[in-house]
Design a protein around this motif. Structure first.
Motif, mmCIF file in Angstrom:
data_model
loop_
_atom_site.group_PDB
_atom_site.id
_atom_site.type_symbol
_atom_site.label_atom_id
_atom_site.label_comp_id
_atom_site.label_asym_id
_atom_site.label_seq_id
_atom_site.Cartn_x
_atom_site.Cartn_y
_atom_site.Cartn_z
ATOM 1 N N ASP A 1 0.840 -1.205 0.000
ATOM 2 C CA ASP A 1 0.000 0.000 0.000
ATOM 3 C C ASP A 1 0.873 1.253 0.000
ATOM 4 O O ASP A 1 2.077 1.178 0.228
ATOM 5 C CB ASP A 1 -0.972 -0.007 1.196
ATOM 6 C CG ASP A 1 -0.276 0.097 2.529
ATOM 7 O OD1 ASP A 1 0.492 1.057 2.752
ATOM 8 O OD2 ASP A 1 -0.482 -0.813 3.380
ATOM 9 N N TYR B 1 -1.037 -4.489 20.090
ATOM 10 C CA TYR B 1 -0.113 -3.386 19.804
ATOM 11 C C TYR B 1 -0.638 -2.563 18.625
ATOM 12 O O TYR B 1 -0.976 -3.087 17.577
ATOM 13 C CB TYR B 1 1.299 -3.904 19.490
ATOM 14 C CG TYR B 1 2.272 -2.744 19.392
ATOM 15 C CD1 TYR B 1 2.876 -2.227 20.532
ATOM 16 C CD2 TYR B 1 2.515 -2.119 18.173
ATOM 17 C CE1 TYR B 1 3.712 -1.123 20.457
ATOM 18 C CE2 TYR B 1 3.355 -1.018 18.083
ATOM 19 C CZ TYR B 1 3.943 -0.523 19.237
ATOM 20 O OH TYR B 1 4.758 0.570 19.164
ATOM 21 N N THR C 1 0.365 1.173 16.417
ATOM 22 C CA THR C 1 1.422 2.192 16.316
ATOM 23 C C THR C 1 0.919 3.493 16.929
ATOM 24 O O THR C 1 -0.268 3.821 16.812
ATOM 25 C CB THR C 1 1.835 2.441 14.855
ATOM 26 O OG1 THR C 1 0.687 2.820 14.132
ATOM 27 C CG2 THR C 1 2.458 1.219 14.236
ATOM 28 N N VAL D 1 0.392 5.199 5.398
ATOM 29 C CA VAL D 1 1.179 5.980 6.366
ATOM 30 C C VAL D 1 2.526 5.336 6.698
ATOM 31 O O VAL D 1 3.439 6.007 7.167
ATOM 32 C CB VAL D 1 0.383 6.175 7.681
ATOM 33 C CG1 VAL D 1 -0.801 7.074 7.449
ATOM 34 C CG2 VAL D 1 -0.056 4.824 8.248
ATOM 35 N N GLY D 2 2.655 4.027 6.473
ATOM 36 C CA GLY D 2 3.924 3.343 6.757
ATOM 37 C C GLY D 2 4.123 3.092 8.253
ATOM 38 O O GLY D 2 3.370 3.579 9.091
ATOM 39 N N ILE D 3 5.170 2.315 8.548
ATOM 40 C CA ILE D 3 5.435 1.936 9.946
ATOM 41 C C ILE D 3 6.934 2.130 10.199
ATOM 42 O O ILE D 3 7.764 1.680 9.378
ATOM 43 C CB ILE D 3 5.071 0.440 10.193
ATOM 44 C CG1 ILE D 3 3.624 0.180 9.764
ATOM 45 C CG2 ILE D 3 5.269 0.037 11.643
ATOM 46 C CD1 ILE D 3 3.368 -1.259 9.411
HETATM 47 P P1 ADP Z 1 -5.692 -2.853 14.166
HETATM 48 O O1 ADP Z 1 -5.614 -2.524 12.726
HETATM 49 O O2 ADP Z 1 -7.003 -3.346 14.605
HETATM 50 O O3 ADP Z 1 -5.117 -1.787 15.043
HETATM 51 P P2 ADP Z 1 -3.706 -4.896 13.566
HETATM 52 O O4 ADP Z 1 -3.189 -5.962 14.468
HETATM 53 O O5 ADP Z 1 -4.297 -5.313 12.290
HETATM 54 O O6 ADP Z 1 -4.721 -4.093 14.454
HETATM 55 O O7 ADP Z 1 -2.516 -3.910 13.300
HETATM 56 C C1 ADP Z 1 -1.688 -3.508 14.341
HETATM 57 C C2 ADP Z 1 -1.105 -2.143 14.046
HETATM 58 O O8 ADP Z 1 -0.199 -2.216 12.955
HETATM 59 C C3 ADP Z 1 -2.136 -1.132 13.603
HETATM 60 O O9 ADP Z 1 -2.725 -0.510 14.716
HETATM 61 C C4 ADP Z 1 -1.307 -0.169 12.808
HETATM 62 O O10 ADP Z 1 -0.708 0.736 13.686
HETATM 63 C C5 ADP Z 1 -0.252 -1.044 12.184
HETATM 64 N N1 ADP Z 1 -0.571 -1.422 10.804
HETATM 65 C C6 ADP Z 1 -1.123 -2.573 10.381
HETATM 66 N N2 ADP Z 1 -1.226 -2.585 9.020
HETATM 67 C C7 ADP Z 1 -0.739 -1.406 8.601
HETATM 68 C C8 ADP Z 1 -0.544 -0.821 7.290
HETATM 69 N N3 ADP Z 1 -0.892 -1.451 6.173
HETATM 70 N N4 ADP Z 1 0.012 0.407 7.231
HETATM 71 C C9 ADP Z 1 0.389 1.047 8.355
HETATM 72 N N5 ADP Z 1 0.251 0.556 9.612
HETATM 73 C C10 ADP Z 1 -0.313 -0.665 9.722
#
Ligand code: ADP
Length: 499
Positions: free
Chosen positions: A430, A448, A450, A433-435
């Motif tokens: 995608d 957890y 972000t 916003v990235g991680i």
């Molecule tokens: P939720 O989406 O319900 O918070 P998830 O376990 O699916 O829980 O994801 C955990 C965390 O990882 C999210 O809260 C988000 O911060 C981060 N995250 C997951 N997928 C993405 C993504 N595609 N892009 C950015 N951050 C993501």
């Protein structure tokens, strides 16, 4: 030379006169030559061979010096004894496991050969920087107790350890050196002390003493030195083995504590899971009635709600559904953690599963005006994936819904595949916003989210931990590559089975 009868008897050693008389008699009566070997000084030789030949009225005699020859013989015998002793010592050194038994046996063999009465073996105590009497023979226990500990430089052994050099003390009764006072008081006359050094490291000292001899000869000192060299290495090896055994015991104890701690942790974990499962069940029932009654209020045609009231009921419904989704996720997680059978393996059509997940997510993607790109899966006909189609779709749906949720408006989502001989990797990419790299390792932990964006998008933080458990159960792998602010690629790798 011509010798008269009386000159001849003067020449021959008196203790051999009888032997010669017999020899002359036999030679004369049987008219045969006789050969004798004499080990008494004769004609200034130490060992002599004498030939007696009957000749006319007298005898013709020759004398041959055997001294050198006999000395060589003696040396050979001595060396053989020495070698035998060394061989005995070496086999003892290899097979012995108890230092005391080893040194006692060694001393036993040596004392016969060298007339030894005592031995002392001090071991270097690194922590106290002292020498401790570990093994000894030939002195009473009370005396040994009195000399059980030596400082470096104290007495003969302390000095040998300090200088790392052997010390030989001889004719001790007439020595005025204060260092030998201790051994002099024990009646020792000759004494040799060797520092025991193994691989350049001081192990201790080993000394031997005799009460009957005043000196050792060169060969004896050499023999003792060679034996001490072997003893050094053996004692070092034995102390190493003892240390290893100790470490082993400590490791086993640590292991037992770890096993106990693990059992406790598992117990606590199970209690936590049971509690969560029970709580989730208990919450679901009242929550369902909250949702049900809210729904009724929302749709009540008899006494319709005002626009303001409808908005409030909408909020109740939205929050209630969110809470219900969260409770359901917790229940799924607990079910997985408790190891209940969850995955049902069968041959799956990966492309069809991806398409199904994509069509489910498309309406949400459209709301954000996202562009979806998808390649065709190019698995060869003999490459098969065994997995659980329902769980696999759940995994893809979770990754795709995150790629929508954490994306920006007008962003992109791409699904691609990488096929190798034994695996297929599905990438969900995608432009969201990235991680950050620090958080990439944490997002698969339950609950957890972000820090930066979790407040903006709805979620529970359970989805990815569930996905990871499912993929692992499917014998696959999962990972993420991401750049903060630019987007993320989540990938799952599944094994391919050949037909
Ligand atoms: P939720 O989406 O319900 O918070 P998830 O376990 O699916 O829980 O994801 C955990 C965390 O990882 C999210 O809260 C988000 O911060 C981060 N995250 C997951 N997928 C993405 C993504 N595609 N892009 C950015 N951050 C993501």
């Amino acid at each position: 030379m011509n010798l008269s009868h009386s000159d001849l008897w003067d020449l021959l050693p008196p203790s051999c006169h009888n032997t010669f008389e017999d020899a002359f008699f036999r030679s004369k009566t049987e008219m045969i030559p006789i050969h004798l070997e004499i080990s008494k000084p004769l004609l200034s030789f130490k060992w002599v061979e004498v030939g007696i030949f009957p000749f006319g009225e007298g005898f013709s005699m020759f004398f041959k010096d055997l001294t050198r020859h006999k000395q060589v013989d003696q040396l050979i015998t001595q060396n053989e004894k020495k070698l035998a002793l060394l061989a005995e010592a070496s086999s003892d050194l290899i097979f012995q496991e108890d230092p005391k038994e080893l040194l006692d046996n060694l001393f036993n063999s040596l004392s016969h050969y060298l007339d030894l009465d005592v031995y002392f073996n001090y071991i270097f105590d690194e922590r106290a920087n002292k020498l401790r009497l570990m093994n000894y023979y030939g002195i009473p226990k009370e005396i040994a107790d009195g000399m059980c500990c030596l400082d470096f430089g104290q007495a003969v052994c302390g000095t040998a350890a300090l200088n790392q050099h052997k010390i030989i003390a001889e004719d001790i009764s007439s020595s005025i050196d204060p260092k030998v006072n201790l051994i002099k008081s024990l009646g020792i006359q000759a004494y040799v002390c060797h520092p025991l050094i193994s691989y350049g490291k001081l192990v201790g000292t080993l000394s031997f003493g005799s009460k009957t001899r005043t000196h050792f000869i060169k060969e004896e000192l050499e023999l003792i030195e060679r034996i001490c060299t072997q003893v050094s290495i053996t004692l070092d090896r034995l102390s190493l083995i003892a240390k290893l055994q100790q470490t082993n015991i400590e490791l086993e104890q640590a292991n037992t504590s770890l096993v106990y701690a693990q059992a406790q942790a598992e117990k606590a974990h199970k209690a936590k899971s049971d509690f969560l499962a029970m709580m989730s069940h208990e919450l679901r029932t009242p929550l369902n009635s909250i949702l049900g009654f809210s729904q009724l209020l929302h749709q009540d045609a008899v006494t319709p709600l005002s626009a303001q009231q409808l908005a409030k009921v909408d909020k109740i419904l939205k929050s209630g559904r969110h809470l219900l989704a969260m409770i359901n996720d917790i229940l799924k997680l607990v079910k997985l953690e408790n190891g209940k059978p969850f995955i049902e393996f069968q041959e799956v059509d990966l492309d069809a599963i991806v398409q199904a997940a994509l069509s489910e997510i498309t309406p949400y993607a459209q709301l954000k005006k996202l562009k979806m790109n998808c390649e065709d899966l190019k698995l060869k006909s003999d490459q098969i994936i065994y997995s659980d189609p329902v769980r696999l779709q759940q995994v893809l749906l979770n990754l795709l819904s995150n790629s929508v949720k954490y994306n920006r408006e007008h962003g992109n989502i791409s699904i691609s595949y990488q096929v190798s001989e034994h695996t297929v990797t599905v990438n969900v990419e995608d432009t969201g916003v990235g991680i950050s790299s620090v958080e990439q390792s944490k997002i698969f932990d339950p609950f957890y989210r972000t820090e930066e964006f979790s407040m903006e998008a709805e979620g529970t933080g359970i989805g990815l931990s569930l996905v990871k458990q499912i993929v692992t159960e499917m014998q696959g792998k999962i990972g993420v590559e991401s750049q903060l602010g630019e987007g993320s690629t989540f990938w799952i790798e599944l094994p391919i089975v050949k037909k």
